[in-house]
Design a protein around this motif. Sequence first.
Motif, PDB file in Angstrom:
ATOM      1  N   SER A 238       0.932  -1.309  -0.073  1.00  0.00           N
ATOM      2  CA  SER A 238      -0.092   0.130  -0.108  1.00  0.00           C
ATOM      3  C   SER A 238       0.836   1.187  -0.038  1.00  0.00           C
ATOM      4  CB  SER A 238      -1.023   0.096   1.340  1.00  0.00           C
ATOM      5  OG  SER A 238      -1.951   1.034   1.204  1.00  0.00           O
ATOM      6  N   SER A 239       0.164   2.364  -0.254  1.00  0.00           N
ATOM      7  CA  SER A 239       0.997   3.609  -0.272  1.00  0.00           C
ATOM      8  C   SER A 239       0.430   4.642   0.989  1.00  0.00           C
ATOM      9  CB  SER A 239       0.701   4.117  -1.344  1.00  0.00           C
ATOM     10  OG  SER A 239      -0.667   4.694  -1.600  1.00  0.00           O
ATOM     11  N   ALA A 240       0.963   5.627   1.119  1.00  0.00           N
ATOM     12  CA  ALA A 240       0.816   6.610   2.149  1.00  0.00           C
ATOM     13  C   ALA A 240       0.292   8.044   1.649  1.00  0.00           C
ATOM     14  CB  ALA A 240       1.915   6.605   3.113  1.00  0.00           C
ATOM     15  N   GLY A 246       6.605   8.779  -4.966  1.00  0.00           N
ATOM     16  CA  GLY A 246       6.338   7.844  -3.723  1.00  0.00           C
ATOM     17  C   GLY A 246       5.890   6.555  -3.995  1.00  0.00           C
ATOM     18  N   ILE A 247       4.899   6.516  -4.984  1.00  0.00           N
ATOM     19  CA  ILE A 247       4.068   5.348  -5.372  1.00  0.00           C
ATOM     20  C   ILE A 247       5.055   4.585  -6.216  1.00  0.00           C
ATOM     21  CG2 ILE A 247       2.506   4.638  -7.186  1.00  0.00           C
ATOM     22  CD1 ILE A 247       1.076   5.495  -4.770  1.00  0.00           C
ATOM     23  N   LEU A 266      -2.081   1.106  -4.389  1.00  0.00           N
ATOM     24  CA  LEU A 266      -0.876   1.967  -4.994  1.00  0.00           C
ATOM     25  C   LEU A 266      -1.723   3.125  -5.788  1.00  0.00           C
ATOM     26  CD1 LEU A 266       1.687  -0.390  -5.516  1.00  0.00           C
ATOM     27  CD2 LEU A 266       1.700   1.306  -3.846  1.00  0.00           C
ATOM     28  N   GLY A 267      -2.960   3.216  -5.545  1.00  0.00           N
ATOM     29  CA  GLY A 267      -3.765   4.149  -6.444  1.00  0.00           C
ATOM     30  C   GLY A 267      -4.251   5.642  -6.057  1.00  0.00           C
ATOM     31  N   THR A 268      -3.605   6.021  -4.872  1.00  0.00           N
ATOM     32  CA  THR A 268      -4.118   7.148  -4.439  1.00  0.00           C
ATOM     33  C   THR A 268      -3.557   8.477  -5.209  1.00  0.00           C
ATOM     34  OG1 THR A 268      -1.986   6.994  -2.954  1.00  0.00           O
ATOM     35  CG2 THR A 268      -3.965   6.372  -2.080  1.00  0.00           C
TER      36      THR A 268
END
Length: 324
Positions: A238-240, A246-247, A266-268
């Motif tokens: 996941s991402s933050a 960052g991704i 990872l789609g944020t």
Amino acid sequence: MMAMVSLAELLAAAHVVTLPMRVKFRGVVEREVLLLEGPAGWAEFSPFVEYDDVESARWLAAALEAGWVGYPAPVRDWIPVNATVPAVSAAEVPAVLGAFDAVHTVKVKVAEAGQSLRDDAARVAAVRHSLPDASIRVDANGGWDVDQAVRALTMLSVFGLEYAEQPVASVAEMALVRRALSGSVLIAADESVRKASDPLAVARAGAADLLVVKAAPLGGVRAALEIVAEAGLPAVVSSALDSSVGIRAGVALAAALPALPYACGLGTVSLMAGDVVADSLVAVSGGIAVRDVAADPELLARFAAPAERSDWWLDRVRRCYAVL
């Protein structure tokens, strides 16, 4: 793997930007990010502003890996990605989903402060109505106690949950919830891994069925790979709430894992109204191709943070560098 980089070199390579959000996420309407251009590529240092220097130093270690060491070799070239629905009203769900491409899996935020279980159920129901065949997972960010979690997940299970992410705050509570649900809903650990002094405690306690791992909070891609290997549990990357830079670290982690049984969070970037990369690292046909990215000078200038915020981030780099 720690790169040997001088503080002066880091500060000279830094760019601080403020990226607008399409919708509020984690209470954030603008995302501040510090970017670093290193010899191995672009890197991101973006711990949330409330994180202390010790926790944030792991994010700096991850940025040093990305910019000065590079990523491990990938074993796959395409990463399946889930859409993310923040704690919006049910009426807003279709518009949020519309920002994502070819949605096969959706993560829905629940247990938002000031909201009720009825709000959560309406949001998840709206996702299920919009996407009858999608996999749905919920993320409480530790917002429930044990009784609330068991009651909520029992209710939400009627929508066919893939898993529930961090329903309660502690490892001991996670174990109680998992035992009470008896496998009716799988339990994923996020904060119990990335914010813990002992990220393997959740696996030893039998408190989770799978791990959610993020490269930056765990100190980099290689450090995260070691944790997954030692835990012996399936992993979701996941991402933050990162920019495309960052991704890229999350994509590198997902690409290097020996097995990848779940779509990754990872789609944020699709939740942002701005990015630092001209060709943003967003999902196409439900996934992201493994590729490098570079910050665009024009976008760095357009989204440049005010001087006082840039100074704040540079001071933060100095403090975290001292911790490392």
